[in-house]
Design an enzyme around this catalytic site. Structure first.
Site, PDB file in Angstrom:
ATOM      1  N   TYR A 164       0.823  -1.217   0.000  1.00  0.00           N
ATOM      2  CA  TYR A 164       0.000   0.000   0.000  1.00  0.00           C
ATOM      3  C   TYR A 164       0.854   1.263   0.000  1.00  0.00           C
ATOM      4  O   TYR A 164       0.518   2.250  -0.641  1.00  0.00           O
ATOM      5  CB  TYR A 164      -1.004  -0.014   1.167  1.00  0.00           C
ATOM      6  CG  TYR A 164      -2.214  -0.835   0.796  1.00  0.00           C
ATOM      7  CD1 TYR A 164      -3.175  -0.325  -0.089  1.00  0.00           C
ATOM      8  CD2 TYR A 164      -2.370  -2.134   1.253  1.00  0.00           C
ATOM      9  CE1 TYR A 164      -4.269  -1.090  -0.471  1.00  0.00           C
ATOM     10  CE2 TYR A 164      -3.465  -2.903   0.876  1.00  0.00           C
ATOM     11  CZ  TYR A 164      -4.402  -2.372   0.010  1.00  0.00           C
ATOM     12  OH  TYR A 164      -5.480  -3.133  -0.389  1.00  0.00           O
ATOM     13  N   GLN A 204     -14.542   2.435  -8.584  1.00  0.00           N
ATOM     14  CA  GLN A 204     -13.943   1.324  -7.838  1.00  0.00           C
ATOM     15  C   GLN A 204     -12.504   1.677  -7.484  1.00  0.00           C
ATOM     16  O   GLN A 204     -11.834   0.935  -6.779  1.00  0.00           O
ATOM     17  CB  GLN A 204     -13.932   0.057  -8.698  1.00  0.00           C
ATOM     18  CG  GLN A 204     -15.308  -0.420  -9.088  1.00  0.00           C
ATOM     19  CD  GLN A 204     -15.206  -1.487 -10.183  1.00  0.00           C
ATOM     20  OE1 GLN A 204     -15.067  -2.669  -9.922  1.00  0.00           O
ATOM     21  NE2 GLN A 204     -15.259  -1.054 -11.428  1.00  0.00           N
ATOM     22  N   ASN A 205     -12.032   2.814  -8.013  1.00  0.00           N
ATOM     23  CA  ASN A 205     -10.624   3.155  -7.811  1.00  0.00           C
ATOM     24  C   ASN A 205     -10.385   3.754  -6.435  1.00  0.00           C
ATOM     25  O   ASN A 205     -11.225   4.478  -5.909  1.00  0.00           O
ATOM     26  CB  ASN A 205     -10.166   4.148  -8.887  1.00  0.00           C
ATOM     27  CG  ASN A 205     -10.262   3.542 -10.275  1.00  0.00           C
ATOM     28  OD1 ASN A 205     -10.398   2.335 -10.405  1.00  0.00           O
ATOM     29  ND2 ASN A 205     -10.211   4.380 -11.301  1.00  0.00           N
ATOM     30  N   ASP A 217      -7.481   5.446  -5.996  1.00  0.00           N
ATOM     31  CA  ASP A 217      -6.336   6.320  -6.246  1.00  0.00           C
ATOM     32  C   ASP A 217      -6.593   7.799  -5.994  1.00  0.00           C
ATOM     33  O   ASP A 217      -5.670   8.617  -6.047  1.00  0.00           O
ATOM     34  CB  ASP A 217      -5.803   6.098  -7.676  1.00  0.00           C
ATOM     35  CG  ASP A 217      -6.843   6.371  -8.770  1.00  0.00           C
ATOM     36  OD1 ASP A 217      -7.776   7.173  -8.555  1.00  0.00           O
ATOM     37  OD2 ASP A 217      -6.707   5.776  -9.867  1.00  0.00           O
ATOM     38  N   HIS A 265     -14.717   1.460  -3.133  1.00  0.00           N
ATOM     39  CA  HIS A 265     -13.701   0.595  -2.523  1.00  0.00           C
ATOM     40  C   HIS A 265     -12.788   1.350  -1.558  1.00  0.00           C
ATOM     41  O   HIS A 265     -11.746   0.839  -1.170  1.00  0.00           O
ATOM     42  CB  HIS A 265     -12.863  -0.090  -3.613  1.00  0.00           C
ATOM     43  CG  HIS A 265     -13.626  -1.140  -4.376  1.00  0.00           C
ATOM     44  ND1 HIS A 265     -13.155  -1.718  -5.532  1.00  0.00           N
ATOM     45  CD2 HIS A 265     -14.819  -1.709  -4.149  1.00  0.00           C
ATOM     46  CE1 HIS A 265     -14.037  -2.601  -5.985  1.00  0.00           C
ATOM     47  NE2 HIS A 265     -15.061  -2.606  -5.165  1.00  0.00           N
ATOM     48  N   GLY A 274     -13.554   1.725 -18.368  1.00  0.00           N
ATOM     49  CA  GLY A 274     -12.261   1.170 -17.940  1.00  0.00           C
ATOM     50  C   GLY A 274     -12.333   0.205 -16.776  1.00  0.00           C
ATOM     51  O   GLY A 274     -11.507   0.264 -15.869  1.00  0.00           O
ATOM     52  N   ASN A 288     -14.019   0.983 -23.304  1.00  0.00           N
ATOM     53  CA  ASN A 288     -12.909   0.119 -22.908  1.00  0.00           C
ATOM     54  C   ASN A 288     -12.029  -0.132 -24.125  1.00  0.00           C
ATOM     55  O   ASN A 288     -12.478   0.023 -25.263  1.00  0.00           O
ATOM     56  CB  ASN A 288     -13.445  -1.217 -22.336  1.00  0.00           C
ATOM     57  CG  ASN A 288     -12.440  -1.924 -21.425  1.00  0.00           C
ATOM     58  OD1 ASN A 288     -11.311  -2.202 -21.822  1.00  0.00           O
ATOM     59  ND2 ASN A 288     -12.861  -2.219 -20.208  1.00  0.00           N
ATOM     60  N   CYS A 338     -10.081   5.288 -23.070  1.00  0.00           N
ATOM     61  CA  CYS A 338     -11.143   6.172 -22.569  1.00  0.00           C
ATOM     62  C   CYS A 338     -10.676   7.617 -22.440  1.00  0.00           C
ATOM     63  O   CYS A 338     -11.507   8.522 -22.468  1.00  0.00           O
ATOM     64  CB  CYS A 338     -11.709   5.653 -21.254  1.00  0.00           C
ATOM     65  SG  CYS A 338     -10.483   5.560 -19.935  1.00  0.00           S
TER      66      CYS A 338
HETATM   67  P1  OAD Z   1      -8.939  -4.270 -13.959  1.00  0.00           P
HETATM   68  O1  OAD Z   1      -7.445  -4.162 -13.964  1.00  0.00           O
HETATM   69  O2  OAD Z   1      -9.549  -5.590 -13.660  1.00  0.00           O
HETATM   70  O3  OAD Z   1      -9.533  -3.818 -15.365  1.00  0.00           O
HETATM   71  C1  OAD Z   1      -9.102  -2.658 -16.020  1.00  0.00           C
HETATM   72  C2  OAD Z   1      -9.893  -2.521 -17.294  1.00  0.00           C
HETATM   73  O4  OAD Z   1      -9.519  -1.306 -17.907  1.00  0.00           O
HETATM   74  C3  OAD Z   1      -9.692  -3.639 -18.326  1.00  0.00           C
HETATM   75  O5  OAD Z   1     -10.969  -4.052 -18.805  1.00  0.00           O
HETATM   76  C4  OAD Z   1      -8.890  -2.962 -19.439  1.00  0.00           C
HETATM   77  O6  OAD Z   1      -9.210  -3.484 -20.718  1.00  0.00           O
HETATM   78  C5  OAD Z   1      -9.362  -1.532 -19.307  1.00  0.00           C
HETATM   79  N1  OAD Z   1      -8.427  -0.496 -19.765  1.00  0.00           N
HETATM   80  C6  OAD Z   1      -7.086  -0.439 -19.630  1.00  0.00           C
HETATM   81  N2  OAD Z   1      -6.604   0.701 -20.135  1.00  0.00           N
HETATM   82  C7  OAD Z   1      -7.666   1.404 -20.607  1.00  0.00           C
HETATM   83  C8  OAD Z   1      -7.827   2.675 -21.239  1.00  0.00           C
HETATM   84  N3  OAD Z   1      -6.804   3.474 -21.483  1.00  0.00           N
HETATM   85  N4  OAD Z   1      -9.097   3.029 -21.602  1.00  0.00           N
HETATM   86  C9  OAD Z   1     -10.159   2.238 -21.355  1.00  0.00           C
HETATM   87  N5  OAD Z   1     -10.060   1.034 -20.767  1.00  0.00           N
HETATM   88  C10 OAD Z   1      -8.836   0.628 -20.387  1.00  0.00           C
HETATM   89  O7  OAD Z   1      -9.466  -3.146 -12.951  1.00  0.00           O
HETATM   90  P2  OAD Z   1     -10.915  -2.947 -12.317  1.00  0.00           P
HETATM   91  O8  OAD Z   1     -11.986  -3.412 -13.232  1.00  0.00           O
HETATM   92  O9  OAD Z   1     -10.975  -1.557 -11.804  1.00  0.00           O
HETATM   93  O10 OAD Z   1     -10.665  -4.165  -6.103  1.00  0.00           O
HETATM   94  O11 OAD Z   1     -10.822  -3.925 -11.090  1.00  0.00           O
HETATM   95  C11 OAD Z   1     -11.891  -4.002 -10.194  1.00  0.00           C
HETATM   96  C12 OAD Z   1     -11.395  -4.217  -8.788  1.00  0.00           C
HETATM   97  O12 OAD Z   1     -10.519  -5.340  -8.739  1.00  0.00           O
HETATM   98  C13 OAD Z   1     -10.530  -3.104  -8.223  1.00  0.00           C
HETATM   99  O13 OAD Z   1     -11.293  -2.045  -7.672  1.00  0.00           O
HETATM  100  C14 OAD Z   1      -9.766  -3.792  -7.165  1.00  0.00           C
HETATM  101  C15 OAD Z   1      -9.330  -4.971  -7.998  1.00  0.00           C
HETATM  102  O14 OAD Z   1      -8.771  -5.994  -7.354  1.00  0.00           O
HETATM  103  C16 OAD Z   1     -10.271  -4.060  -4.836  1.00  0.00           C
HETATM  104  O15 OAD Z   1      -9.206  -3.597  -4.500  1.00  0.00           O
HETATM  105  C17 OAD Z   1     -11.322  -4.536  -3.872  1.00  0.00           C
END
Ligand code: OAD
Ligand code: ZN
Length: 280
Positions: free
Chosen positions: A66, A104-105, A107, A121, A215, A241, A266
Site C-alpha cells: 500500500y 472502484q478506484n 487512487d 472501494h 475502464g 474500454n 477512454c
Molecule cells: P482491472 O485491472 O480488472 O480492469 C481494467 C480494465 O480497464 C480492463 O478491462 C482494461 O481493458 C481496461 N483499460 C485499460 N486501459 C484502458 C484505457 N486506457 N481506456 C479504457 N479502458 C482501459 O481493474 P478494475 O476493473 O478496476 O478491487 O478492477 C476491479 C477491482 O478489482 C478493483 O477495484 C480492485 C481490484 O482488485 C479491490 O481492491 C477490492
C-alpha cells in the site's frame, strides 16, 4: 452511425446518468491496472494481498504494497477521461438532472479532477484502526503523509527479487486514538462494502436511465452486476474500454435497454463523446 455518435445521442436524451469507473480510467495517468501489464507487485496479484487474511498474516508486506501504491499515485495527474467526467458533472447538458460518479478506484484521482464521487472501494489516502473496540475502526481518517511512517521510507519496491526485513508491527502505521495497528481504509476481498455507500449507489442506479461503464474489467462484484441491473430495467448502457468485456450484450433483446460498446482508450473516447454533447 458510429457508436460514439450514438453514445452522444444517448447522453443528450438521458435524465439521470451514472458513471462507473475502474482502473482503466487511470491507466493513461500512469497507474497500473490490476489485471493488465504491471498488475503484479513482486509476484503477487491484488487478490492475494488485498485480503484480511494476508494483512493478519503479514501486515508488514501488505503495508509495503500500500505504501508503494500511495507513493506511486500521489504524483499522478487526472487525464482526459477524469477531466471530461468532471466537466460533465459541473456543467451538465440541460437534459441531465443528475450525473453520479461511482468509482472502484482507490487512487483519489477523480476527486483531484474536481469530481464529486462515491469511492466504493475506499481510498489509499485514508486509514482505519484494526481494533474493533476503537471508534477509529468504524470511521476512516485521511492520512496523506509521505511516507506514512518512517519505517516505510524507501520500502515497497515492486521488483520480484525485493525482500527487505519485516517491519515490526510497532513501527507500522498506528491509531491516533488507541495505538493499535491501522490498515488502509479500502475494501478487501472477502469484506462487505460499506452499507451506507452501497445504499447511495443503489439509489443512483435505481434512478438512472443511462450508465457509462468506463475502464473496468467488470469481474469484481457488485460493480460487475450494475450494467445488467440497469439494462434489465430498460436503461441504456455504454461501455468505454480498450477491449470488449461483455459478450452477453444483445441490443436486439426486446424490453431491455440498449448496450453500446465504444472501443478505444477512454482518455480519448470519453472526452470525444462528452465534448460533442456539451458543444450542442
Ligand atoms: P482491472 O485491472 O480488472 O480492469 C481494467 C480494465 O480497464 C480492463 O478491462 C482494461 O481493458 C481496461 N483499460 C485499460 N486501459 C484502458 C484505457 N486506457 N481506456 C479504457 N479502458 C482501459 O481493474 P478494475 O476493473 O478496476 O478491487 O478492477 C476491479 C477491482 O478489482 C478493483 O477495484 C480492485 C481490484 O482488485 C479491490 O481492491 C477490492
Ligand atoms: Zn484505534
Amino acid at each position: 452511425m458510429a457508436n460514439s455518435a450514438r453514445a452522444r445521442e444517448l447522453l443528450l436524451s438521458a435524465r439521470n446518468l451514472v458513471i462507473l469507473t475502474g482502473a482503466g480510467v487511470s491507466a493513461a495517468s500512469g497507474v497500473p491496472t490490476f489485471r493488465g501489464p504491471g498488475g503484479l507487485w513482486r509476484h503477487f496479484r491484488s487478490e492475494e494481498l488485498a485480503t484480511p487474511r494476508a494483512f493478519a498474516g503479514d501486515p508488514s508486506l501488505v503495508w509495503e504494497w500500500y505504501h508503494w501504491r500511495r507513493e506511486t499515485v500521489r504524483t499522478k495527474l487526472p487525464n482526459g477521461a477524469h477531466l471530461a467526467i468532471a466537466r460533465l458533472q459541473s456543467k451538465p447538458p440541460a437534459n441531465l438532472l443528475s450525473a453520479v460518479l461511482v468509482t472502484q478506484n482507490v487512487d483519489g484521482i477523480h476527486p483531484l479532477a474536481g469530481s464529486p464521487c462515491i469511492e466504493m472501494h475506499g481510498s489509499l489516502f485514508r486509514t482505519k484502526c484494526t481494533n474493533s473496540r476503537c471508534p477509529g475502526s468504524s470511521k476512516a481518517t485521511e492520512d496523506r503523509r509521505s511516507p506514512i511512517v518512517e519505517a516505510l521510507r524507501g520500502r515497497g519496491a515492486p521488483d520480484v527479487e525485493e525482500r527487505g526485513p519485516q517491519i515490526p508491527e510497532e513501527e507500522l502505521p498506528r491509531c491516533g486514538e488507541c495505538g493499535s495497528l491501522t490498515r488502509p481504509a479500502v475494501v478487501w476481498f472477502g469484506e462487505n462494502l460499506d452499507p451506507a455507500v452501497m445504499a447511495s449507489v443503489q439509489d443512483a442506479l435505481q434512478a438512472c436511465d443511462l450508465l457509462f461503464v468506463v475502464g473496468t474489467s467488470g469481474l469484481v462484484y457488485p460493480a460487475a452486476g450494475f450494467a445488467e441491473e440497469v439494462q434489465a430495467r430498460g436503461g441504456n448502457v455504454v461501455e468505454f474500454n480498450v477491449e470488449r468485456t461483455r459478450q452477453d450484450a444483445d441490443p436486439s433483446r426486446r424490453g431491455r435497454g440498449a448496450y453500446l460498446f465504444v472501443e478505444g482508450p477512454c482518455e480519448v473516447t470519453v472526452p470525444a463523446v462528452v465534448n460533442a454533447a456539451l458543444a450542442r
